[in-house]
Enzyme design. Structure first.
Site, PDB file in Angstrom:
ATOM      1  N   ILE A 184      31.563  -6.700  47.481  1.00 41.16           N
ATOM      2  CA  ILE A 184      31.296  -5.310  46.908  1.00 41.16           C
ATOM      3  C   ILE A 184      32.568  -4.635  46.778  1.00 41.16           C
ATOM      4  O   ILE A 184      33.323  -4.458  47.603  1.00 41.16           O
ATOM      5  CB  ILE A 184      30.816  -4.225  48.070  1.00 41.16           C
ATOM      6  CG1 ILE A 184      29.081  -5.160  48.299  1.00 41.16           C
ATOM      7  CG2 ILE A 184      30.302  -2.918  47.205  1.00 41.16           C
ATOM      8  CD1 ILE A 184      28.206  -4.226  49.110  1.00 41.16           C
ATOM      9  N   TYR A 185      32.924  -4.352  45.496  1.00 47.44           N
ATOM     10  CA  TYR A 185      34.148  -3.547  45.089  1.00 47.44           C
ATOM     11  C   TYR A 185      33.682  -2.091  45.160  1.00 47.44           C
ATOM     12  O   TYR A 185      32.691  -1.728  44.722  1.00 47.44           O
ATOM     13  CB  TYR A 185      34.755  -4.155  43.847  1.00 47.44           C
ATOM     14  CG  TYR A 185      35.222  -5.637  43.873  1.00 47.44           C
ATOM     15  CD1 TYR A 185      36.391  -5.841  43.738  1.00 47.44           C
ATOM     16  CD2 TYR A 185      34.453  -6.833  44.056  1.00 47.44           C
ATOM     17  CE1 TYR A 185      36.915  -7.050  43.935  1.00 47.44           C
ATOM     18  CE2 TYR A 185      34.794  -8.071  44.060  1.00 47.44           C
ATOM     19  CZ  TYR A 185      35.942  -8.121  44.130  1.00 47.44           C
ATOM     20  OH  TYR A 185      36.593  -9.442  44.281  1.00 47.44           O
ATOM     21  N   ASN A 204      34.170  13.791  30.956  1.00 56.60           N
ATOM     22  CA  ASN A 204      34.283  14.998  32.108  1.00 56.60           C
ATOM     23  C   ASN A 204      35.591  15.849  31.697  1.00 56.60           C
ATOM     24  O   ASN A 204      35.318  17.147  31.982  1.00 56.60           O
ATOM     25  CB  ASN A 204      34.606  14.171  33.400  1.00 56.60           C
ATOM     26  CG  ASN A 204      34.132  12.954  33.782  1.00 56.60           C
ATOM     27  OD1 ASN A 204      34.261  12.243  32.859  1.00 56.60           O
ATOM     28  ND2 ASN A 204      33.236  12.767  34.824  1.00 56.60           N
ATOM     29  N   CYS A 205      36.555  15.376  31.327  1.00 54.79           N
ATOM     30  CA  CYS A 205      37.566  16.048  31.286  1.00 54.79           C
ATOM     31  C   CYS A 205      37.946  17.046  30.193  1.00 54.79           C
ATOM     32  O   CYS A 205      38.347  18.153  30.119  1.00 54.79           O
ATOM     33  CB  CYS A 205      39.089  15.228  31.079  1.00 54.79           C
ATOM     34  SG  CYS A 205      38.955  14.051  32.374  1.00 54.79           S
ATOM     35  N   LYS A 261      71.333  15.468  26.474  1.00 49.16           N
ATOM     36  CA  LYS A 261      71.034  14.995  27.816  1.00 49.16           C
ATOM     37  C   LYS A 261      69.851  15.687  28.179  1.00 49.16           C
ATOM     38  O   LYS A 261      69.647  17.038  28.137  1.00 49.16           O
ATOM     39  CB  LYS A 261      72.308  15.655  28.852  1.00 49.16           C
ATOM     40  CG  LYS A 261      73.597  14.992  28.692  1.00 49.16           C
ATOM     41  CD  LYS A 261      74.461  15.542  29.810  1.00 49.16           C
ATOM     42  CE  LYS A 261      75.260  16.631  28.945  1.00 49.16           C
ATOM     43  NZ  LYS A 261      76.459  17.211  29.735  1.00 49.16           N
ATOM     44  N   ARG A 277      34.214  -8.382  28.121  1.00 52.67           N
ATOM     45  CA  ARG A 277      35.397  -9.035  27.279  1.00 52.67           C
ATOM     46  C   ARG A 277      35.716 -10.216  27.733  1.00 52.67           C
ATOM     47  O   ARG A 277      36.200 -11.152  27.205  1.00 52.67           O
ATOM     48  CB  ARG A 277      36.324  -7.937  27.203  1.00 52.67           C
ATOM     49  CG  ARG A 277      35.851  -6.737  26.118  1.00 52.67           C
ATOM     50  CD  ARG A 277      37.470  -6.260  25.624  1.00 52.67           C
ATOM     51  NE  ARG A 277      37.789  -5.131  26.603  1.00 52.67           N
ATOM     52  CZ  ARG A 277      37.471  -3.940  26.704  1.00 52.67           C
ATOM     53  NH1 ARG A 277      36.769  -3.329  25.903  1.00 52.67           N
ATOM     54  NH2 ARG A 277      37.897  -3.162  27.501  1.00 52.67           N
ATOM     55  N   SER A 286      29.261   7.376  29.936  1.00 59.94           N
ATOM     56  CA  SER A 286      30.775   7.538  29.619  1.00 59.94           C
ATOM     57  C   SER A 286      30.747   9.071  28.687  1.00 59.94           C
ATOM     58  O   SER A 286      31.097   8.972  27.585  1.00 59.94           O
ATOM     59  CB  SER A 286      30.554   6.453  28.203  1.00 59.94           C
ATOM     60  OG  SER A 286      31.090   5.370  28.771  1.00 59.94           O
ATOM     61  N   TYR A 334      66.463  10.680  20.948  1.00 61.92           N
ATOM     62  CA  TYR A 334      67.110  12.106  20.919  1.00 61.92           C
ATOM     63  C   TYR A 334      67.242  12.499  19.294  1.00 61.92           C
ATOM     64  O   TYR A 334      67.858  11.699  18.534  1.00 61.92           O
ATOM     65  CB  TYR A 334      68.348  12.176  21.431  1.00 61.92           C
ATOM     66  CG  TYR A 334      69.083  13.544  21.139  1.00 61.92           C
ATOM     67  CD1 TYR A 334      68.614  14.792  21.374  1.00 61.92           C
ATOM     68  CD2 TYR A 334      70.239  13.255  20.302  1.00 61.92           C
ATOM     69  CE1 TYR A 334      69.199  15.937  20.759  1.00 61.92           C
ATOM     70  CE2 TYR A 334      70.951  14.572  20.126  1.00 61.92           C
ATOM     71  CZ  TYR A 334      70.522  15.694  20.136  1.00 61.92           C
ATOM     72  OH  TYR A 334      71.004  16.752  19.648  1.00 61.92           O
TER      73      TYR A 334
HETATM   74  P1  FAD Z   1      32.622   9.689  37.524  1.00 58.56           P
HETATM   75  O1  FAD Z   1      33.250   9.613  36.321  1.00 58.56           O
HETATM   76  O2  FAD Z   1      32.207  10.996  38.180  1.00 58.56           O
HETATM   77  O3  FAD Z   1      31.257   8.607  37.589  1.00 58.56           O
HETATM   78  C1  FAD Z   1      30.399   8.552  38.723  1.00 58.56           C
HETATM   79  C2  FAD Z   1      28.966   8.342  38.265  1.00 58.56           C
HETATM   80  O4  FAD Z   1      28.166   7.972  39.139  1.00 58.56           O
HETATM   81  C3  FAD Z   1      28.315  10.099  37.641  1.00 58.56           C
HETATM   82  O5  FAD Z   1      27.989  10.092  36.561  1.00 58.56           O
HETATM   83  C4  FAD Z   1      27.056   9.772  38.887  1.00 58.56           C
HETATM   84  O6  FAD Z   1      26.169  10.247  38.406  1.00 58.56           O
HETATM   85  C5  FAD Z   1      26.967   8.401  39.214  1.00 58.56           C
HETATM   86  N1  FAD Z   1      26.414   8.147  40.591  1.00 58.56           N
HETATM   87  C6  FAD Z   1      26.818   8.538  41.363  1.00 58.56           C
HETATM   88  N2  FAD Z   1      25.872   8.045  42.569  1.00 58.56           N
HETATM   89  C7  FAD Z   1      24.809   7.119  41.872  1.00 58.56           C
HETATM   90  C8  FAD Z   1      23.953   6.585  42.326  1.00 58.56           C
HETATM   91  N3  FAD Z   1      23.712   6.357  43.797  1.00 58.56           N
HETATM   92  N4  FAD Z   1      23.146   5.775  41.342  1.00 58.56           N
HETATM   93  C9  FAD Z   1      23.289   5.891  40.042  1.00 58.56           C
HETATM   94  N5  FAD Z   1      24.487   6.570  39.663  1.00 58.56           N
HETATM   95  C10 FAD Z   1      25.257   7.313  40.524  1.00 58.56           C
HETATM   96  N6  FAD Z   1      40.847  13.920  35.676  1.00 58.56           N
HETATM   97  C11 FAD Z   1      42.101  13.972  34.981  1.00 58.56           C
HETATM   98  O7  FAD Z   1      42.807  12.818  35.247  1.00 58.56           O
HETATM   99  N7  FAD Z   1      42.304  14.763  34.053  1.00 58.56           N
HETATM  100  C12 FAD Z   1      41.748  15.860  33.731  1.00 58.56           C
HETATM  101  O8  FAD Z   1      41.969  16.468  32.766  1.00 58.56           O
HETATM  102  C13 FAD Z   1      40.344  15.909  34.287  1.00 58.56           C
HETATM  103  N8  FAD Z   1      39.455  16.968  34.116  1.00 58.56           N
HETATM  104  C14 FAD Z   1      38.133  17.059  34.717  1.00 58.56           C
HETATM  105  C15 FAD Z   1      37.545  18.246  34.286  1.00 58.56           C
HETATM  106  C16 FAD Z   1      36.361  18.098  34.973  1.00 58.56           C
HETATM  107  C17 FAD Z   1      35.414  19.348  34.630  1.00 58.56           C
HETATM  108  C18 FAD Z   1      35.956  17.223  35.777  1.00 58.56           C
HETATM  109  C19 FAD Z   1      34.446  17.485  36.584  1.00 58.56           C
HETATM  110  C20 FAD Z   1      36.524  16.249  36.179  1.00 58.56           C
HETATM  111  C21 FAD Z   1      37.861  16.187  35.536  1.00 58.56           C
HETATM  112  N9  FAD Z   1      38.450  15.085  35.906  1.00 58.56           N
HETATM  113  C22 FAD Z   1      40.034  14.989  35.465  1.00 58.56           C
HETATM  114  C23 FAD Z   1      38.309  14.054  36.992  1.00 58.56           C
HETATM  115  C24 FAD Z   1      37.892  12.921  36.299  1.00 58.56           C
HETATM  116  O9  FAD Z   1      36.800  13.143  35.493  1.00 58.56           O
HETATM  117  C25 FAD Z   1      37.512  11.830  37.314  1.00 58.56           C
HETATM  118  O10 FAD Z   1      38.421  11.724  38.278  1.00 58.56           O
HETATM  119  C26 FAD Z   1      36.777  10.511  36.771  1.00 58.56           C
HETATM  120  O11 FAD Z   1      35.692  10.844  35.944  1.00 58.56           O
HETATM  121  C27 FAD Z   1      36.461   9.552  38.031  1.00 58.56           C
HETATM  122  O12 FAD Z   1      35.654   8.503  37.508  1.00 58.56           O
HETATM  123  P2  FAD Z   1      34.648   7.981  38.459  1.00 58.56           P
HETATM  124  O13 FAD Z   1      34.305   6.567  37.842  1.00 58.56           O
HETATM  125  O14 FAD Z   1      35.192   7.730  39.683  1.00 58.56           O
HETATM  126  O15 FAD Z   1      33.350   8.955  38.731  1.00 58.56           O
END
Ligand code: FAD
Length: 547
Positions: free
Chosen positions: A276-277, A41-42, A433, A21, A38, A425
């Site tokens: 690198i970020y 997870n949650c 309150k 964007r 995408s 409210y």
């Molecule tokens: P992720 O979303 O995990 O993405 C990281 C990706 O990187 C993964 O898909 C992995 O395969 C990929 N990867 C890793 N290493 C490599 C590599 N070397 N090469 C290529 N790809 C790679 N958080 C909340 O705030 N509320 C919730 O209700 C909640 N519920 C959750 C329920 C479950 C079951 C799980 C598992 C997590 C939950 N979370 C929740 C946590 C939330 O999903 C994570 O905090 C969030 O997804 C983190 O985002 P991220 O991008 O850091 O990692």
């Protein structure tokens, strides 16, 4: 500019979309080692429990659709094996063809997330022991439920994922045992809030095994036997192992980037290499309240960091990350539990002075049908009243209260801000309150010396040194009271003052702390020196007794 992103879920895809964007010119490649990008997870526990019925609902974007919309080269099933920082290249393996190739970058974003902990306990490789992180894990568990029709499950770990899995497997008809090594589930809240979760779980038929560590597993005719340190054995059809996650730091470490518990980043989310970020579950960052390095596995921070890092790459480092307070919420059957900032146990460990109050306000005006009770604990500094943390449990209004307090904490707010916080409210929604105001009022009374509070654990330690006064009605006391306490209903207190001893430490309680506050004020104005309001009242006391 050519930008490579490692990790194609929460943080990584948020960064990719924002990058596009901001810049139509940038070349953007996302590497995701998993099959999907995408995904929600949650939402995974809710698909397993059958609340989310359609598995495609968990897939928010496909590589093809994302490519069409954003012109981003998304390569699922491609794992980044290593980084060559000097040459500014990554080495990648296409997992289907096993082809290994290189790709260069100008800027690199590491968003590899965190992996579930799976310690090498004897027997942990049993086919019926599952962890949950990816869609693949989810489908494996769901297929097991559908094909084997299990009746029993052990969930190891009482954190949010363990709790959500316990609820969802129970919802799918399984008998659940939840094993937690600590004396309480959801370690981010204090014991007074955790006991409410314990009660809720037990009422739903979940067997809790607390303060007992899982040591090993074995097979028994296709079932899993779990051995605990106490000598107890639990036999179930399956085990969900949900004892926490560990930031994925291997790539960063091997590339020589600074790494602590997570990948170290500066306020611009830049690693020790300026090109690198890193974002999301994989990073460590300073906790704004303790000033110490902290890792948080939460979707909100990961998504927001993704957006911020894209801005910093395209527009130069301008956006500063302020850190996360660990604001989180979990649904446990009909109960909502939410938390922000620091719990009392963390404040104790960090030797940060604090005061705390526990209140039990209604979720909306009591005279309007359907109001439920919120239990809210507020922690604040004893000098200027700076808010340090809050935790709440209840049915409605919990998330709203904690969100408001979280917003104030992130702006260095004080309890005085809470007293004047203006909410919308009308009787069906709140009280005039509301819970947050009430927490502020009680905290203000404490700081101004109008009210001294004491917790039940301290009263227990004081034993006979404290005189316990119950100011509930006689009828309420008939249903249960603290042994050794004297009952003088609040409305009779002024005429029965002679029964309250002078010169002793007095702890007053009622149902939730409102009438006892009025009693404390009467006693203080009648010259009683050491009078305390028991935090949380009989409601908190009885929850603690249920343990
Ligand atoms: P992720 O979303 O995990 O993405 C990281 C990706 O990187 C993964 O898909 C992995 O395969 C990929 N990867 C890793 N290493 C490599 C590599 N070397 N090469 C290529 N790809 C790679 N958080 C909340 O705030 N509320 C919730 O209700 C909640 N519920 C959750 C329920 C479950 C079951 C799980 C598992 C997590 C939950 N979370 C929740 C946590 C939330 O999903 C994570 O905090 C969030 O997804 C983190 O985002 P991220 O991008 O850091 O990692």
């Amino acid at each position: 500019m050519k930008i490579i992103i490692v990790g194609g879920v929460a943080g990584g895809m948020s960064a990719a979309a924002r990058l596009r964007r901001l810049s139509e010119e940038a070349e953007i490649i996302v590497f995701e080692k998993g099959e999907h990008i995408s995904f929600a997870n949650c939402g995974l526990p809710y698909y397993i429990g059958g609340v989310i019925k359609d598995r495609t609902a968990l897939i928010i974007q496909t590589p093809a659709a994302f490519r069409r919309r954003f012109q981003v080269d998304v390569r699922a099933g491609n794992e980044v094996l290593s980084l060559d920082r000097a040459a500014k290249k990554v080495k990648v393996k296409d997992l289907a063809s096993e082809r290994i190739y290189e790709e260069s970058y100008d800027k690199l974003i590491l968003a590899p997330g965190a992996e579930p902990l799976r310690p090498s306990l004897p027997g942990i490789e049993h086919a019926n022991i599952f962890t949950l992180r990816t869609l693949g894990d989810t489908f494996k568990i769901k297929d097991f439920l559908d094909n084997h029709k299990p009746k029993t499950a052990l969930v190891v770990g009482g954190g949010p994922i363990g709790l959500e899995m316990a609820e969802n497997l129970a919802g799918a008809g399984l008998q659940i045992t939840l094993a937690e090594a600590l004396p309480q589930v959801m370690n981010t809240v204090d014991f007074e809030i955790a006991v409410l979760i314990h009660k809720n779980l037990r009422e739903r038929g979940i067997v809790l095994s607390l303060s007992d560590v899982v040591k090993s597993f074995a097979d028994k005719a296709g079932k899993v036997v779990t051995f605990l340190a106490s000598g107890r054995e639990i036999v179930t059809d399956l085990v969900i192992f949900a004892v926490g996650v560990r930031p994925e730091t291997q790539l960063a470490e091997e590339a020589g980037l600074a790494v602590g518990r997570g990948i170290s980043v500066n306020e611009f989310l830049q690693t020790s290499d300026e090109d690198i970020y890193a974002i999301g579950d994989a990073i460590e960052f300073m906790n704004p309240l303790t000033g110490k390095k902290y890792v948080a596995a939460l979707a909100g921070p990961a998504n927001k960091q993704g957006r911020m890092v894209a801005d910093n790459i395209v527009e130069g480092n301008k956006k500063k990350y302020r850190g996360t307070l660990g604001t989180a919420v979990v649904k446990i059957f009909a109960m909502t539990v939410a938390v922000t900032g620091l719990a009392a146990k963390v404040l104790d460990a960090e030797q940060i002075p604090y005061e705390s109050v526990i209140i039990h306000p209604g979720s909306h005006a009591g005279y309007y049908p359907g109001a439920t009770t919120i239990t809210l604990k507020l922690l604040f500094s004893p000098t200027e009243g700076k808010i340090l943390g809050a935790q709440a449990a209840g049915v409605e209004g919990v998330d709203r209260s904690i969100d408001v307090i979280s917003a104030y904490i992130s702006r260095q707010g004080t309890i005085y801000d809470l007293t004047s916080y203006e909410h919308c409210y009308a009787p069906p929604f709140a009280s005039a309150k509301d819970a947050v105001n009430m927490a502020g009022f009680v905290a203000e009374n404490v700081l101004s010396g109008k009210l001294k509070t004491i917790n039940w654990d301290k009263v227990a330690l004081l034993g006979d040194a404290v005189f316990l006064l119950d100011v509930r009605t006689v009828e309420e006391c008939r249903r249960g009271m603290v042994s050794g306490a004297l009952n003088i209903p609040l409305d009779d207190l002024r005429v029965r003052l002679g029964e309250v001893p002078q010169g002793r430490k007095i702890a007053v309680y009622c149902g939730v702390g409102i009438r006892s506050y009025a009693a404390v004020r009467i006693l203080m104005q009648k010259g009683y020196g050491e009078v305390y309001n028991l935090s949380g009242g009989f409601m908190t006391y009885s929850s603690l007794q249920d343990q």
